[in-house]
Design a protein around this motif. Sequence first.
Motif, PDB file in Angstrom:
ATOM      1  N   PRO A 260       0.759  -1.232   0.359  1.00  7.07           N
ATOM      2  CA  PRO A 260      -0.040   0.059  -0.005  1.00  7.07           C
ATOM      3  C   PRO A 260       1.230   1.289   0.190  1.00  7.07           C
ATOM      4  O   PRO A 260       2.286   1.127   0.200  1.00  7.07           O
ATOM      5  N   LEU A 261       0.054   2.529  -0.180  1.00  5.47           N
ATOM      6  CA  LEU A 261       0.210   3.317  -0.508  1.00  5.47           C
ATOM      7  C   LEU A 261       0.616   4.579   1.365  1.00  5.47           C
ATOM      8  O   LEU A 261      -0.869   4.057   1.204  1.00  5.47           O
ATOM      9  N   THR A 262       1.679   5.347   1.505  1.00  7.14           N
ATOM     10  CA  THR A 262       1.364   5.902   3.148  1.00  7.14           C
ATOM     11  C   THR A 262       0.817   7.307   2.173  1.00  7.14           C
ATOM     12  O   THR A 262       1.517   8.290   1.176  1.00  7.14           O
ATOM     13  N   ILE A 263      -0.086   7.650   3.019  1.00 11.41           N
ATOM     14  CA  ILE A 263       0.178   9.265   2.908  1.00 11.41           C
ATOM     15  C   ILE A 263       0.289  10.420   3.429  1.00 11.41           C
ATOM     16  O   ILE A 263       1.100   9.821   3.974  1.00 11.41           O
ATOM     17  N   ASP A 264       0.310  11.674   2.888  1.00 14.47           N
ATOM     18  CA  ASP A 264       1.808  12.249   2.605  1.00 14.47           C
ATOM     19  C   ASP A 264       0.993  13.795   3.398  1.00 14.47           C
ATOM     20  O   ASP A 264       0.181  13.684   1.765  1.00 14.47           O
ATOM     21  N   PRO A 265       0.820  14.227   4.162  1.00 13.14           N
ATOM     22  CA  PRO A 265       0.435  15.853   4.153  1.00 13.14           C
ATOM     23  C   PRO A 265       0.652  16.921   2.908  1.00 13.14           C
ATOM     24  O   PRO A 265       0.560  17.980   2.451  1.00 13.14           O
ATOM     25  N   ILE A 266       2.302  16.906   3.131  1.00 12.96           N
ATOM     26  CA  ILE A 266       3.115  17.970   2.309  1.00 12.96           C
ATOM     27  C   ILE A 266       2.601  17.530   0.665  1.00 12.96           C
ATOM     28  O   ILE A 266       2.478  18.392  -0.335  1.00 12.96           O
ATOM     29  N   ILE A 267       2.491  16.093   0.031  1.00 15.36           N
ATOM     30  CA  ILE A 267       1.800  16.273  -1.556  1.00 15.36           C
ATOM     31  C   ILE A 267       0.557  16.223  -1.312  1.00 15.36           C
ATOM     32  O   ILE A 267       0.310  16.262  -1.927  1.00 15.36           O
ATOM     33  N   SER A 268       0.139  15.987  -0.370  1.00 13.90           N
ATOM     34  CA  SER A 268      -1.879  15.888  -0.249  1.00 13.90           C
ATOM     35  C   SER A 268      -1.796  17.418  -0.505  1.00 13.90           C
ATOM     36  O   SER A 268      -3.173  18.245  -1.167  1.00 13.90           O
ATOM     37  N   ALA A 269      -1.719  18.299   0.053  1.00 12.55           N
ATOM     38  CA  ALA A 269      -0.940  19.591  -0.302  1.00 12.55           C
ATOM     39  C   ALA A 269      -1.624  19.931  -1.556  1.00 12.55           C
ATOM     40  O   ALA A 269      -1.958  21.331  -1.987  1.00 12.55           O
ATOM     41  N   GLN A 270      -0.290  20.163  -2.285  1.00 14.29           N
ATOM     42  CA  GLN A 270       0.163  20.411  -3.042  1.00 14.29           C
ATOM     43  C   GLN A 270      -1.410  18.782  -4.098  1.00 14.29           C
ATOM     44  O   GLN A 270      -1.695  19.610  -5.015  1.00 14.29           O
ATOM     45  N   ALA A 271      -1.586  18.383  -3.939  1.00 13.20           N
ATOM     46  CA  ALA A 271      -2.743  17.785  -4.792  1.00 13.20           C
ATOM     47  C   ALA A 271      -4.538  18.375  -5.238  1.00 13.20           C
ATOM     48  O   ALA A 271      -4.717  19.091  -5.539  1.00 13.20           O
ATOM     49  N   LYS A 272      -4.026  18.647  -3.147  1.00 10.20           N
ATOM     50  CA  LYS A 272      -5.774  19.980  -3.213  1.00 10.20           C
ATOM     51  C   LYS A 272      -5.499  20.805  -3.698  1.00 10.20           C
ATOM     52  O   LYS A 272      -6.673  21.035  -4.205  1.00 10.20           O
ATOM     53  N   ALA A 273      -5.073  21.687  -3.869  1.00  9.41           N
ATOM     54  CA  ALA A 273      -4.449  22.811  -4.665  1.00  9.41           C
ATOM     55  C   ALA A 273      -4.373  22.911  -6.164  1.00  9.41           C
ATOM     56  O   ALA A 273      -5.639  23.722  -6.569  1.00  9.41           O
ATOM     57  N   HIS A 274      -4.218  22.002  -6.339  1.00 13.19           N
ATOM     58  CA  HIS A 274      -4.251  21.261  -8.398  1.00 13.19           C
ATOM     59  C   HIS A 274      -5.686  21.423  -8.373  1.00 13.19           C
ATOM     60  O   HIS A 274      -5.835  21.636  -9.255  1.00 13.19           O
ATOM     61  N   SER A 275      -6.152  20.384  -7.517  1.00  9.86           N
ATOM     62  CA  SER A 275      -7.776  20.285  -8.187  1.00  9.86           C
ATOM     63  C   SER A 275      -8.745  21.754  -7.776  1.00  9.86           C
ATOM     64  O   SER A 275      -9.534  21.438  -8.334  1.00  9.86           O
ATOM     65  N   GLU A 276      -8.417  22.461  -6.896  1.00  5.91           N
ATOM     66  CA  GLU A 276      -9.228  23.295  -6.670  1.00  5.91           C
ATOM     67  C   GLU A 276      -8.685  24.738  -7.422  1.00  5.91           C
ATOM     68  O   GLU A 276      -9.577  25.267  -8.363  1.00  5.91           O
ATOM     69  N   LYS A 277      -7.152  24.213  -8.533  1.00  2.48           N
ATOM     70  CA  LYS A 277      -7.627  25.476  -9.516  1.00  2.48           C
ATOM     71  C   LYS A 277      -8.258  24.886 -10.054  1.00  2.48           C
ATOM     72  O   LYS A 277      -8.849  25.619 -10.508  1.00  2.48           O
ATOM     73  N   MET A 278      -7.963  23.375 -10.295  1.00  2.00           N
ATOM     74  CA  MET A 278      -8.625  23.172 -11.979  1.00  2.00           C
ATOM     75  C   MET A 278     -10.319  23.589 -11.572  1.00  2.00           C
ATOM     76  O   MET A 278     -11.131  24.001 -12.850  1.00  2.00           O
ATOM     77  N   ALA A 279     -11.055  22.726 -10.613  1.00  2.00           N
ATOM     78  CA  ALA A 279     -12.730  23.405 -10.567  1.00  2.00           C
ATOM     79  C   ALA A 279     -12.993  25.057 -10.683  1.00  2.00           C
ATOM     80  O   ALA A 279     -13.452  25.670 -10.919  1.00  2.00           O
ATOM     81  N   ARG A 280     -12.023  25.569  -9.950  1.00  2.00           N
ATOM     82  CA  ARG A 280     -12.219  27.342 -10.110  1.00  2.00           C
ATOM     83  C   ARG A 280     -11.970  27.512 -11.673  1.00  2.00           C
ATOM     84  O   ARG A 280     -12.498  28.410 -12.081  1.00  2.00           O
TER      85      ARG A 280
END
Length: 189
Positions: A77-97
């Motif tokens: 399994p993969l391990t979730i990482d908060p640093i990587i997740s912050a980048q993923a969240k910011a990109h999803s929000e940008k695409m949505a906007r």
Amino acid sequence: MKYHFLGTFCTLMTVLSITAIARAEVNTSVPAEEPQQTEQDSMPKTAPSAPPIVMSSSEKSIFDRVNQYRQSQNLPPLTIDPIISAQAKAHSEKMARVGKIGHEGFNDRVQSVSKEIVYRSASENVGYNMGYDRPEAIVVQDWIDSPGHQKNMVGRYDLTGIGSFKNARGETYFTQIFIRKAWYVKDAD
């Protein structure tokens, strides 16, 4: 840097063989049943010494589904990482906007991650859909059915970050970044 364009969406090959595949719409069916999990199974595994990560139910569902798929392929399994997740969240929000799916800024996201995590390789899956009760189930199944996305899902990665964002039009955008950590600094070359 190398750039390869496939279809209407581009695959971005950059330093350290970074792979990124995008697909705009998801039209697969939702699985009939959800697998049963214990409370301990439902807690995301976080990177060692990282602060706990706050995940939406959608992001947690993607994390669990991708790891279930990896385990079905006899992969760890993969391990979730908060640093990587912050980048993923910011990109999803940008695409949505902006209402546009893509990998624009992928090098910048990975560069930002590299300030905290020495990595060997990275890739990214993005997706979007609307009108589904469980859009995360749809996007993960679509990634499994897409050779490029599936390749990222079963790649030699150990860390991941996931972000989702639903805009006012009801479109949900998703980003999952995969990172193969370099355990020795010399591996980053």
